[in-house]
Write an enzyme that holds these catalytic residues in place. Structure first.
Site, PDB file in Angstrom:
ATOM      1  N   CYS A  18       0.501   3.595   3.016  1.00 56.68           N
ATOM      2  CA  CYS A  18       1.118   3.050   4.225  1.00 56.68           C
ATOM      3  C   CYS A  18       2.615   3.347   4.206  1.00 56.68           C
ATOM      4  CB  CYS A  18       0.903   1.548   4.314  1.00 56.68           C
ATOM      5  SG  CYS A  18      -0.674   1.042   5.015  1.00 56.68           S
TER       6      CYS A  18
ATOM      7  N   HIS B   7      -8.778  14.589   0.120  1.00 54.85           N
ATOM      8  CA  HIS B   7      -8.144  15.569  -0.774  1.00 54.85           C
ATOM      9  C   HIS B   7      -8.461  16.967  -0.245  1.00 54.85           C
ATOM     10  CE1 HIS B   7      -7.488  12.781  -4.292  1.00 54.85           C
ATOM     11  NE2 HIS B   7      -8.495  12.136  -3.738  1.00 54.85           N
TER      12      HIS B   7
ATOM     13  N   ASN C 175     -13.150  10.341  -1.998  1.00 53.22           N
ATOM     14  CA  ASN C 175     -13.714   9.377  -2.942  1.00 53.22           C
ATOM     15  C   ASN C 175     -13.808   8.022  -2.243  1.00 53.22           C
ATOM     16  OD1 ASN C 175     -13.732  11.283  -5.082  1.00 53.22           O
ATOM     17  ND2 ASN C 175     -11.548  10.916  -5.429  1.00 53.22           N
TER      18      ASN C 175
ATOM     19  N   HIS D  46      -3.678   1.669   8.279  1.00 50.13           N
ATOM     20  CA  HIS D  46      -4.341   1.336   7.019  1.00 50.13           C
ATOM     21  C   HIS D  46      -5.847   1.179   7.224  1.00 50.13           C
ATOM     22  CE1 HIS D  46      -4.597  -0.132   2.893  1.00 50.13           C
ATOM     23  NE2 HIS D  46      -5.478  -1.016   3.342  1.00 50.13           N
TER      24      HIS D  46
ATOM     25  N   GLY E 206     -14.540   7.093  -7.905  1.00 46.71           N
ATOM     26  CA  GLY E 206     -13.241   7.613  -8.320  1.00 46.71           C
ATOM     27  C   GLY E 206     -12.089   7.270  -7.399  1.00 46.71           C
TER      28      GLY E 206
ATOM     29  N   ASP F  89      -0.194  15.900  -3.176  1.00 48.11           N
ATOM     30  CA  ASP F  89      -0.587  14.935  -4.197  1.00 48.11           C
ATOM     31  C   ASP F  89       0.433  14.977  -5.337  1.00 48.11           C
ATOM     32  OD1 ASP F  89      -3.591  13.536  -5.001  1.00 48.11           O
ATOM     33  OD2 ASP F  89      -2.096  13.782  -6.584  1.00 48.11           O
TER      34      ASP F  89
ATOM     35  N   HIS G 134      -8.126   8.693   2.328  1.00 52.27           N
ATOM     36  CA  HIS G 134      -7.469   9.999   2.261  1.00 52.27           C
ATOM     37  C   HIS G 134      -8.498  11.077   1.984  1.00 52.27           C
ATOM     38  CE1 HIS G 134      -7.337   7.956  -1.656  1.00 52.27           C
ATOM     39  NE2 HIS G 134      -7.521   9.142  -2.203  1.00 52.27           N
TER      40      HIS G 134
ATOM     41  N   CYS H 264       0.859  -1.184   0.000  1.00 50.45           N
ATOM     42  CA  CYS H 264       0.000   0.000   0.000  1.00 50.45           C
ATOM     43  C   CYS H 264       0.899   1.239   0.000  1.00 50.45           C
ATOM     44  CB  CYS H 264      -0.936   0.019   1.200  1.00 50.45           C
ATOM     45  SG  CYS H 264      -1.827   1.583   1.341  1.00 50.45           S
TER      46      CYS H 264
HETATM   47  P1  AMP Z   1      -8.243   8.749  -5.251  1.00 50.05           P
HETATM   48  O1  AMP Z   1      -8.558   8.667  -6.719  1.00 50.05           O
HETATM   49  O2  AMP Z   1      -9.259   9.545  -4.474  1.00 50.05           O
HETATM   50  O3  AMP Z   1      -7.977   7.390  -4.667  1.00 50.05           O
HETATM   51  O4  AMP Z   1      -6.940   9.615  -5.112  1.00 50.05           O
HETATM   52  C1  AMP Z   1      -5.670   9.064  -5.170  1.00 50.05           C
HETATM   53  C2  AMP Z   1      -4.718  10.247  -5.272  1.00 50.05           C
HETATM   54  O5  AMP Z   1      -3.451   9.802  -4.860  1.00 50.05           O
HETATM   55  C3  AMP Z   1      -4.573  10.800  -6.690  1.00 50.05           C
HETATM   56  O6  AMP Z   1      -4.912  12.180  -6.667  1.00 50.05           O
HETATM   57  C4  AMP Z   1      -3.100  10.556  -7.009  1.00 50.05           C
HETATM   58  O7  AMP Z   1      -2.545  11.600  -7.770  1.00 50.05           O
HETATM   59  C5  AMP Z   1      -2.488  10.475  -5.633  1.00 50.05           C
HETATM   60  N1  AMP Z   1      -1.255   9.686  -5.535  1.00 50.05           N
HETATM   61  C6  AMP Z   1      -1.027   8.438  -6.011  1.00 50.05           C
HETATM   62  N2  AMP Z   1       0.225   8.032  -5.707  1.00 50.05           N
HETATM   63  C7  AMP Z   1       0.787   9.038  -4.980  1.00 50.05           C
HETATM   64  C8  AMP Z   1       2.060   9.243  -4.384  1.00 50.05           C
HETATM   65  N3  AMP Z   1       3.026   8.314  -4.454  1.00 50.05           N
HETATM   66  N4  AMP Z   1       2.295  10.400  -3.738  1.00 50.05           N
HETATM   67  C9  AMP Z   1       1.348  11.356  -3.667  1.00 50.05           C
HETATM   68  N5  AMP Z   1       0.124  11.227  -4.214  1.00 50.05           N
HETATM   69  C10 AMP Z   1      -0.158  10.099  -4.869  1.00 50.05           C
HETATM   70 ZN    ZN Z   2      -2.385   1.582   3.520  1.00 56.85          ZN
END
Ligand code: AMP
Ligand code: ZN
Length: 111
Positions: free
Chosen positions: A8, A99, A84, A47, A90, A31, A97, A5
């Site tokens: 994590c 946003h 989301n 997690h 989405g 992000d 998390h 993950c």
């Molecule tokens: P979601 O679609 O709500 O699950 O959002 C996942 C978010 O995680 C997206 O906006 C990605 O750009 C972001 N994301 C994915 N991998 C990473 C990472 N390694 N570091 C920072 N953000 C990430």
């Molecule tokens: Zn996790």
């Protein structure tokens, strides 16, 4: 900690990253693919797959406290928060998390 993950690994320091804010149980980082000039993710260290699995009321409160702490730190008063939950909504990373986006105008309703 859930194996493989990405959040994590970030939250527990296995992948070194800079945190905008950190408390005992929550981290905030930028992000990787920002949708606004400011785009942070507020993430529990433990997690939790999605909001559907979040039972801990104290953690819930700590997550929203982290939203307020990190926006205050950046002097942001207008911002959009998005959670989301599930593929259809989405969600791509299955570690809860929030946003937090700012620095541009947002329209409503969102697509
Ligand atoms: P979601 O679609 O709500 O699950 O959002 C996942 C978010 O995680 C997206 O906006 C990605 O750009 C972001 N994301 C994915 N991998 C990473 C990472 N390694 N570091 C920072 N953000 C990430
Ligand atoms: Zn996790």
């Amino acid at each position: 900690m859930s194996e493989n993950c990405i959040f994590c690994k970030i939250a527990n320091g296995e992948i070194p990253s800079q945190f905008v804010y950190e408390s005992d149980n929550v981290v905030v980082f930028n992000d990787i693919n920002p949708q606004a000039p400011v785009h942070m993710l507020v993430v529990p260290k433990v997690h939790v797959e999605s909001l559907n699995e979040l039972e801990d009321k104290n953690l819930m409160a700590e997550l929203f406290k982290a939203v307020k702490k990190s926006t205050k730190k950046l002097n942001i008063k207008d911002y959009r928060t998005v959670i989301n939950t599930g593929k259809e909504a989405g969600q791509e990373v299955f570690h809860l998390h929030i946003h937090v986006m700012a620095g541009r105008k947002f329209s409503w309703p969102a697509g």
